[in-house]
Enzyme design. Structure first.
Site, PDB file in Angstrom:
ATOM      1  N   ALA A 115       0.772  -1.247   0.000  1.00 49.38           N
ATOM      2  CA  ALA A 115       0.000   0.000   0.000  1.00 49.38           C
ATOM      3  C   ALA A 115       0.802   1.296   0.000  1.00 49.38           C
ATOM      4  O   ALA A 115       0.271   2.330  -0.396  1.00 49.38           O
ATOM      5  CB  ALA A 115      -0.922   0.002   1.205  1.00 49.38           C
ATOM      6  N   PRO A 129       3.071   4.534  -0.748  1.00 49.21           N
ATOM      7  CA  PRO A 129       2.735   5.510   0.308  1.00 49.21           C
ATOM      8  C   PRO A 129       1.241   5.733   0.522  1.00 49.21           C
ATOM      9  O   PRO A 129       0.853   6.611   1.285  1.00 49.21           O
ATOM     10  CB  PRO A 129       3.396   6.789  -0.212  1.00 49.21           C
ATOM     11  CG  PRO A 129       3.316   6.658  -1.701  1.00 49.21           C
ATOM     12  CD  PRO A 129       3.492   5.201  -2.005  1.00 49.21           C
ATOM     13  N   GLY A 130       0.402   4.953  -0.161  1.00 46.94           N
ATOM     14  CA  GLY A 130      -1.024   5.020   0.172  1.00 46.94           C
ATOM     15  C   GLY A 130      -1.912   5.647  -0.889  1.00 46.94           C
ATOM     16  O   GLY A 130      -3.071   5.943  -0.615  1.00 46.94           O
ATOM     17  N   GLY A 131      -1.395   5.828  -2.098  1.00 48.88           N
ATOM     18  CA  GLY A 131      -2.201   6.445  -3.161  1.00 48.88           C
ATOM     19  C   GLY A 131      -3.522   5.725  -3.384  1.00 48.88           C
ATOM     20  O   GLY A 131      -4.600   6.316  -3.279  1.00 48.88           O
ATOM     21  N   LYS A 132      -3.442   4.424  -3.662  1.00 55.05           N
ATOM     22  CA  LYS A 132      -4.669   3.693  -3.995  1.00 55.05           C
ATOM     23  C   LYS A 132      -5.500   3.418  -2.744  1.00 55.05           C
ATOM     24  O   LYS A 132      -6.726   3.441  -2.795  1.00 55.05           O
ATOM     25  CB  LYS A 132      -4.327   2.394  -4.715  1.00 55.05           C
ATOM     26  CG  LYS A 132      -3.750   2.703  -6.072  1.00 55.05           C
ATOM     27  CD  LYS A 132      -3.393   1.495  -6.863  1.00 55.05           C
ATOM     28  CE  LYS A 132      -2.574   1.922  -8.054  1.00 55.05           C
ATOM     29  NZ  LYS A 132      -1.233   2.497  -7.670  1.00 55.05           N
ATOM     30  N   ARG A 156       7.770   3.174   5.341  1.00 56.94           N
ATOM     31  CA  ARG A 156       6.762   3.499   4.324  1.00 56.94           C
ATOM     32  C   ARG A 156       5.343   3.410   4.895  1.00 56.94           C
ATOM     33  O   ARG A 156       4.451   4.117   4.439  1.00 56.94           O
ATOM     34  CB  ARG A 156       6.952   2.610   3.092  1.00 56.94           C
ATOM     35  CG  ARG A 156       8.211   3.035   2.301  1.00 56.94           C
ATOM     36  CD  ARG A 156       8.544   2.132   1.152  1.00 56.94           C
ATOM     37  NE  ARG A 156       7.559   2.111   0.083  1.00 56.94           N
ATOM     38  CZ  ARG A 156       7.413   3.061  -0.850  1.00 56.94           C
ATOM     39  NH1 ARG A 156       8.195   4.107  -0.846  1.00 56.94           N
ATOM     40  NH2 ARG A 156       6.492   2.936  -1.779  1.00 56.94           N
ATOM     41  N   ASP A 177       4.496  -8.678   6.003  1.00 57.63           N
ATOM     42  CA  ASP A 177       4.855  -9.235   4.702  1.00 57.63           C
ATOM     43  C   ASP A 177       3.589  -9.867   4.132  1.00 57.63           C
ATOM     44  O   ASP A 177       3.125 -10.902   4.623  1.00 57.63           O
ATOM     45  CB  ASP A 177       5.966 -10.292   4.884  1.00 57.63           C
ATOM     46  CG  ASP A 177       6.460 -10.807   3.534  1.00 57.63           C
ATOM     47  OD1 ASP A 177       5.677 -10.795   2.566  1.00 57.63           O
ATOM     48  OD2 ASP A 177       7.634 -11.226   3.456  1.00 57.63           O
ATOM     49  N   ASP A 179      -0.860  -3.852  -5.932  1.00 53.99           N
ATOM     50  CA  ASP A 179      -0.022  -3.024  -6.802  1.00 53.99           C
ATOM     51  C   ASP A 179       1.419  -3.337  -6.383  1.00 53.99           C
ATOM     52  O   ASP A 179       2.055  -2.561  -5.688  1.00 53.99           O
ATOM     53  CB  ASP A 179      -0.401  -1.552  -6.522  1.00 53.99           C
ATOM     54  CG  ASP A 179       0.331  -0.556  -7.375  1.00 53.99           C
ATOM     55  OD1 ASP A 179       0.586  -0.844  -8.553  1.00 53.99           O
ATOM     56  OD2 ASP A 179       0.659   0.533  -6.856  1.00 53.99           O
ATOM     57  N   CYS A 195       3.106  -0.614 -12.732  1.00 54.09           N
ATOM     58  CA  CYS A 195       3.575   0.521 -13.539  1.00 54.09           C
ATOM     59  C   CYS A 195       4.646  -0.002 -14.506  1.00 54.09           C
ATOM     60  O   CYS A 195       5.704   0.586 -14.650  1.00 54.09           O
ATOM     61  CB  CYS A 195       4.106   1.641 -12.661  1.00 54.09           C
ATOM     62  SG  CYS A 195       5.434   1.147 -11.583  1.00 54.09           S
TER      63      CYS A 195
HETATM   64  N1  SAM Z   1      -0.017   1.029  -4.142  1.00 56.53           N
HETATM   65  C1  SAM Z   1       0.907   2.070  -3.724  1.00 56.53           C
HETATM   66  C2  SAM Z   1       0.283   3.413  -4.048  1.00 56.53           C
HETATM   67  O1  SAM Z   1      -0.653   3.482  -4.869  1.00 56.53           O
HETATM   68  O2  SAM Z   1       0.700   4.414  -3.467  1.00 56.53           O
HETATM   69  C3  SAM Z   1       2.280   1.862  -4.337  1.00 56.53           C
HETATM   70  C4  SAM Z   1       2.882   0.502  -4.019  1.00 56.53           C
HETATM   71  S1  SAM Z   1       4.541   0.253  -4.543  1.00 56.53           S
HETATM   72  C5  SAM Z   1       4.369  -0.070  -6.233  1.00 56.53           C
HETATM   73  C6  SAM Z   1       4.921  -1.340  -3.908  1.00 56.53           C
HETATM   74  C7  SAM Z   1       5.022  -1.424  -2.394  1.00 56.53           C
HETATM   75  O3  SAM Z   1       5.102  -2.816  -2.052  1.00 56.53           O
HETATM   76  C8  SAM Z   1       6.247  -0.777  -1.759  1.00 56.53           C
HETATM   77  O4  SAM Z   1       5.846   0.215  -0.849  1.00 56.53           O
HETATM   78  C9  SAM Z   1       6.944  -1.941  -1.012  1.00 56.53           C
HETATM   79  O5  SAM Z   1       7.467  -1.554   0.257  1.00 56.53           O
HETATM   80  C10 SAM Z   1       5.799  -2.917  -0.827  1.00 56.53           C
HETATM   81  N2  SAM Z   1       6.191  -4.339  -0.653  1.00 56.53           N
HETATM   82  C11 SAM Z   1       7.186  -5.027  -1.273  1.00 56.53           C
HETATM   83  N3  SAM Z   1       7.200  -6.320  -0.874  1.00 56.53           N
HETATM   84  C12 SAM Z   1       6.196  -6.445   0.050  1.00 56.53           C
HETATM   85  C13 SAM Z   1       5.708  -7.520   0.831  1.00 56.53           C
HETATM   86  N4  SAM Z   1       6.265  -8.730   0.738  1.00 56.53           N
HETATM   87  N5  SAM Z   1       4.663  -7.299   1.656  1.00 56.53           N
HETATM   88  C14 SAM Z   1       4.095  -6.077   1.739  1.00 56.53           C
HETATM   89  N6  SAM Z   1       4.517  -4.996   1.031  1.00 56.53           N
HETATM   90  C15 SAM Z   1       5.552  -5.187   0.183  1.00 56.53           C
END
Ligand code: SAM
Length: 391
Positions: free
Chosen positions: A209, A211-214, A237, A259, A279, A329
């Protein structure tokens, strides 16, 4: 033209160019690569419609001299023009910035010490050029500390930028941002929220999630009701999610550190969700501007399997009939259409048609069941959206 020549000319790995060439004719690959080097012409903001209307926000921005416009086809999107390109010089004194930092500076951001790689011979007050690790000039500015301090310190303003190649409006300093009236979010990412269109009484889980956009958009579309559980693996984050939800005044967002690959076991109160947003980390081949790109084939493969782990858990979290919003993306076939087909085959999902369709149709037989945003056609980052129903 040979793919090797294209890769060298655009400073993209041959593996990335091959990924694109699997899907698009060479002339399109070239135009996609060219677009990826530049920011989009329009900088989108999501309006927090629980606090203001797009027209009210546009009026406030115009009073500040910014040329904002309402995006008529969505109820909560506005945009500002991105200016440039402007000429920038390579001066004698140079500060080398990390790739991400240089790409922000390229669009007008200042450079902070945390983003500096090298700044030999630079003294506080010097006029400097900021370059990326490959020597491409992103901006000119004034050094705010000695070069040695830039490299050793983790914090503080290193270069105050005065001319950058592009100039994206810096909205985070504005009052309307601090008061939670806007969230800076890319156009396809705003579209994704409308495709999910969550109902006010839903339990929605965002598995990746920050930084929380969606997550905050879902919470907004739910009118501040229901529950959005915004999960991210990174504690730092997750603090950003909390900050954003607080700023936007959304008390229906609960941020958790976990996780998400084990969410069904770790947090069993989440099983039976009405919707999951996924995402996940991706190869980010659609991010703009991308001045050069280094990911190799094995990284594309590793990311694809990582994403599949989340898809399996999403299936366990959702109630029957629940919805999965899957987005990336990036533009690769494996991380997008192939992952959707994998989820359909292995985890009991069915692709659903999307109510807002502005992009282009997908590959691998999924056609209008998925939506792609292509940088050279849509003036957006490269982006992919699928909506799947748990059966
Ligand atoms: N959806 C977010 C938004 O719209 O603002 C952007 C998400 S960004 C593409 C991917 C996120 O996945 C990162 O913040 C990362 O820390 C997190 N991430 C990576 N592996 C993860 C895991 N195993 N469990 C939870 N979060 C994870």
């Amino acid at each position: 033209m040979m793919l090797e020549t294209l890769a060298a000319r655009h400073e993209f790995s041959l593996a990335a160019v091959k990924q694109l060439a699997k899907l698009y004719p060479i002339i399109r690959v070239e135009s996609i690569l060219t677009s990826l080097k530049m920011p989009t012409r329009r900088y989108f903001l999501r309006v927090n419609t629980l606090k203001a209307t797009p027209t009210e926000v546009v009026k406030e921005l115009r009073e500040l001299g910014l040329d904002a416009q309402v995006y008529e086809m969505l109820p909560d999107a506005i945009f500002l023009p991105v200016k440039g390109p402007f000429p920038v010089k390579r001066l004698n004194k140079v500060v080398v910035a990390k790739k991400d930092a240089a790409e922000s500076v390229y669009q007008g951001a200042n450079l902070y010490a945390s983003g500096v790689l090298d700044a030999r011979k630079v003294k506080e007050g010097d006029k400097v050029s900021v370059v990326n690790p490959r020597g491409c000039v992103a901006a000119e500015g004034v050094a705010m500390m000695d070069g040695d301090d830039m490299v050793t310190r983790k914090r503080g303003l290193a270069v105050l930028v005065d001319t950058s190649v592009y100039k994206v409006p810096s909205v985070r300093e504005l009052d309307i941002y601090k008061k939670g009236l806007i969230y800076d979010q890319s156009f396809p990412s705003i579209i994704a929220g409308h495709i999910l269109s969550p109902k006010p009484d839903w339990l929605v889980i965002d598995m990746c999630a920050a930084p929380g956009g969606k997550a905050t958009h879902a919470a907004q579309l739910m009118g501040g009701d229901g529950r959005v559980i915004a999960v991210d693996r990174s504690r730092g984050r997750v603090d950003k999610i909390k900050e954003n939800a607080m700023r936007l005044g959304l008390s229906n967002v609960e941020a958790r550190v976990a996780d998400s690959r084990y969410l069904d076991v770790l947090e069993d109160d989440l099983v039976g969700a009405d919707a999951v947003i996924l995402d996940p980390p991706c190869s980010a081949l659609g991010v703009r501007p991308n001045l050069y790109y280094e990911k190799e084939e094995r990284e594309f493969q590793a990311l694809t399997s990582y994403q599949r782990q989340f898809l399996g858990v999403a299936a366990k979290l959702l109630r029957r009939g629940g919805l999965l919003l899957y987005s990336t993306c990036t533009l690769t076939l494996e991380e997008n259409e192939h992952n959707v087909l994998y989820a359909v085959e292995h985890y009991g999902f069915r692709p659903k048609r999307q109510t807002v369709f502005i992009g282009t149709t997908g590959f691998a037989g999924l056609t209008s069941h998925v939506q792609r945003f292509e940088p050279d056609i849509h003036d957006t980052p490269g982006f992919f959206i699928a909506l799947l129903e748990k059966i």
